[in-house]
Write an enzyme that holds these catalytic residues in place. Structure first.
Site, PDB file in Angstrom:
ATOM      1  NE  ARG A  77       2.082  -3.143   6.861  1.00  8.45           N
ATOM      2  CZ  ARG A  77       1.183  -2.393   6.209  1.00  8.45           C
ATOM      3  NH1 ARG A  77      -0.217  -2.335   6.710  1.00  8.45           N
ATOM      4  NH2 ARG A  77       1.515  -2.082   5.169  1.00  8.45           N
ATOM      5  CG  ASP A 106       2.025  -5.714   5.201  1.00  9.11           C
ATOM      6  OD1 ASP A 106       3.068  -5.222   4.620  1.00  9.11           O
ATOM      7  OD2 ASP A 106       0.832  -5.340   5.085  1.00  9.11           O
ATOM      8  CG  HIS A 177       2.290  -5.291   1.532  1.00  6.17           C
ATOM      9  ND1 HIS A 177       2.391  -4.140   2.282  1.00  6.17           N
ATOM     10  CD2 HIS A 177       1.641  -4.657   0.422  1.00  6.17           C
ATOM     11  CE1 HIS A 177       1.725  -3.095   1.604  1.00  6.17           C
ATOM     12  NE2 HIS A 177       1.325  -3.290   0.429  1.00  6.17           N
ATOM     13  CG  ASP A 237      -2.348  -4.817  -0.791  1.00  2.75           C
ATOM     14  OD1 ASP A 237      -2.070  -5.758  -0.473  1.00  2.75           O
ATOM     15  OD2 ASP A 237      -1.842  -4.154   0.152  1.00  2.75           O
ATOM     16  CD  GLU A 238      -0.195  -0.293  -1.180  1.00  2.00           C
ATOM     17  OE1 GLU A 238      -0.417   0.801  -0.820  1.00  2.00           O
ATOM     18  OE2 GLU A 238       0.105  -0.964   0.162  1.00  2.00           O
ATOM     19  CD1 TRP A 282      -7.557  -1.992  -2.377  1.00  2.00           C
ATOM     20  CD2 TRP A 282      -6.557   0.161  -1.384  1.00  2.00           C
ATOM     21  NE1 TRP A 282      -5.998  -1.743  -2.674  1.00  2.00           N
ATOM     22  CE2 TRP A 282      -5.542  -0.511  -2.267  1.00  2.00           C
ATOM     23  CE3 TRP A 282      -6.257   1.111  -0.572  1.00  2.00           C
ATOM     24  CZ2 TRP A 282      -4.152  -0.183  -2.274  1.00  2.00           C
ATOM     25  CZ3 TRP A 282      -4.949   1.801  -0.930  1.00  2.00           C
ATOM     26  CH2 TRP A 282      -3.996   1.058  -1.694  1.00  2.00           C
ATOM     27  CG  ASP A 309      -5.460   3.357   8.893  1.00  4.79           C
ATOM     28  OD1 ASP A 309      -6.539   3.186   8.175  1.00  4.79           O
ATOM     29  OD2 ASP A 309      -4.152   3.522   8.056  1.00  4.79           O
ATOM     30  CD1 TRP A 357      -5.494   0.231   5.937  1.00  6.40           C
ATOM     31  CD2 TRP A 357      -4.359  -1.517   6.091  1.00  6.40           C
ATOM     32  NE1 TRP A 357      -5.958  -0.351   5.183  1.00  6.40           N
ATOM     33  CE2 TRP A 357      -4.949  -1.950   5.039  1.00  6.40           C
ATOM     34  CE3 TRP A 357      -3.504  -2.651   6.461  1.00  6.40           C
ATOM     35  CZ2 TRP A 357      -5.265  -2.693   4.210  1.00  6.40           C
ATOM     36  CZ3 TRP A 357      -3.434  -3.776   5.447  1.00  6.40           C
ATOM     37  CH2 TRP A 357      -4.221  -3.764   4.288  1.00  6.40           C
ATOM     38  CB  THR A 358      -1.964  -1.741  13.368  1.00  6.37           C
ATOM     39  OG1 THR A 358      -1.123  -2.652  12.430  1.00  6.37           O
ATOM     40  CG2 THR A 358      -3.456  -1.899  13.367  1.00  6.37           C
ATOM     41  CD  GLU A 359       0.658   1.156   7.939  1.00  7.03           C
ATOM     42  OE1 GLU A 359      -0.588   1.223   8.546  1.00  7.03           O
ATOM     43  OE2 GLU A 359       0.568   0.978   6.637  1.00  7.03           O
TER      44      GLU A 359
HETATM   45  C1  ACM Z   1      -4.314  -1.277   1.061  1.00  2.35           C
HETATM   46  O1  ACM Z   1      -4.759  -0.215   1.441  1.00  2.35           O
HETATM   47  N1  ACM Z   1      -2.847  -1.478   0.344  1.00  2.35           N
HETATM   48  C2  ACM Z   1      -5.135  -2.576   0.608  1.00  2.35           C
END
Ligand code: ACM
Length: 431
Positions: A77, A106, A177, A237-238, A282, A309, A357-359
């Site tokens: 990110r 990502d 992602h 994920d996601e 997670w 974060d 996480w670095t958004e």
């Molecule tokens: C995640 O936080 N999407 C692994």
């Protein structure tokens, strides 16, 4: 000298005759040296210029509780330059943490040079703009962002980490992602589009063509060539609407390469996982419990406790406050092994990792602020026995914050951010 005992363990005796270190293994020797540095006082954490110190007479016999004591850095990110990753290896080692999980790809950027597919970095390693703050309310930054590591850079990081007994676990995230890869090679996706400048869950996942699986097998071959780690991350994920076949194919490919696939807990929904898969829990602890009961090894990283974060207090002074309040005390109070596990199931918990996480962390300074001092609490959780020490915060204040100062870590002061650590007017999304 090697002695019997748990992996990573050591004995350190300091007396007027000098300092004796006995270790179970090479990692134990490194752990003992880090303890010696702590005994020397905060000046020993400076790069140079420390005065000679007196070491207290003592005997320390110690070993880690968990084998996997990790930190995940999201370098996708926001890119962290190589020199900052090397510094992070030092910071892990100083805290006796031994796994650096690099989230290399990502929607917003592809950071791993792939010789077979140069457009992954030519096109995928930068975006022309970024959301500044939470997507529900914030504007754009109005400038490009990017960067990537060459394979030589990553080999350097791996070797530097190995010399400090830190294992670098790489992750290429599939099938979600993946917008940066799709921007570079549109045939991997269904809808095309550029490298994403927004945050959140992206519907545009990889397609289910066999050619896409074959493409990624080449990518993972290069990844395994650069990273000698036993465990190789495939994300998972996601990924809205994806059926999981790609995850299973790549998991089997990683196993054929003599490694173990590592996925976020959504991989449990993608059908039976091959034996040897490691699952990162997670979305709470349920994924970890299910995985352990199915016989998989587990790394615990529930967002409620170890997403660093997430905001450190409920004060409006927190910069871009997102997620749930996760205080220093919350992290320290956390127990990584879910109470629901019984029999030999707790033994499936390899350990835990803190995820960064670095958004909303667009520089190394912002990453320092988010990580510290909570990462010191995390380091104690994964090293020490389950019993908690009521004196933890006091010890942190008296002994550890001066070490972080000496290291030049720009941590969050215990009573809230420095004025220059705030970001007034940049909206977050507190939960
Ligand atoms: C995640 O936080 N999407 C692994």
């Amino acid at each position: 000298m090697l002695v019997d005992g748990p992996p990573g363990g050591y004995r350190l005796v300091s007396s007027e005759d000098g300092v004796l270190i006995e270790a179970h293994d090479a990692e134990g020797e490194m752990n003992a040296l880090q303890t010696l540095r702590q005994l020397l006082g905060p000046g020993a954490f400076r790069a140079a210029g420390d005065k000679p110190q007196v070491i207290p007479a003592c005997e320390v016999v110690d070993h880690p509780r968990f084998a996997w004591r990790g930190v995940m850095l999201d370098v996708a990110r926001h890119f962290l330059p190589k020199r900052e990753v090397l510094r992070w290896v030092e910071l892990l080692s100083a805290h006796k943490l031994n796994v650096l999980h690099l989230h290399l790809t990502d929607d917003q950027g592809w950071r791993f040079e792939v010789k077979a597919y140069p457009k992954l970095t030519e096109v995928g390693s930068w975006r022309d703009d970024s959301r500044f703050g939470d997507r529900r309310s914030a504007g754009m930054k109005g400038r490009p962002h990017g960067g990537f590591y060459t394979q030589d850079d990553l080999r350097e990081i791996v070797a530097y980490a190995a010399a400090r007994h830190v294992t670098v676990v790489p992750e290429i995230d599939i099938p979600g992602h993946s917008q940066a890869a799709i921007a570079a090679y549109p045939e991997l996706g269904l809808h095309g589009g550029g490298v994403w400048s927004d945050w959140g869950i992206n519907e545009r996942v990889l397609n289910t063509e066999q050619s896409t699986a074959d493409f990624y097998k080449v990518v993972f071959d290069e990844l395994m060539d650069v990273f000698p780690a036993e465990v190789i991350g495939l994300g998972g994920d996601e990924a809205p609407g994806h059926d999981g076949e790609l995850v299973r194919q790549i998991a089997r490919h990683i196993l054929r390469g003599g490694r173990r696939p590592y996925g976020w807990d959504e991989v449990l929904d993608s059908g039976p996982l091959p034996a040897g898969t490691v699952v990162a829990s997670w979305r709470g602890v349920e994924g970890g419990i299910t995985a352990a009961r199915e016989g998989h090894d587990v790394v615990m990283c529930p967002e409620e406790f170890v997403y660093l974060d997430y905001r450190q207090s409920d004060s409006p002074d927190e910069p871009i406050p997102v997620g749930t309040v996760t205080t220093l005390e919350d992290v320290y109070a956390w127990e990584p092994v879910p109470a629901e596990l019984t029999g030999d199931e707790p033994g499936r918990v390899l350990g835990a990792q803190a995820n960064i996480w670095t958004e909303h962390l667009d520089s190394a300074r912002r990453v320092d602020y988010a990580a510290f001092p909570r990462l010191a609490a995390f380091a104690e959780v994964v090293w020490s026995p389950a019993e908690k020490d009521p004196g933890f915060v006091q010890r942190l204040r008296e002994h550890h914050l001066p070490r972080l100062d000496a290291l030049g870590v720009e941590y969050r002061p215990l009573n809230g951010p420095h004025p220059w650590q705030r970001l007034p007017g940049v909206p977050g999304f507190p939960r």
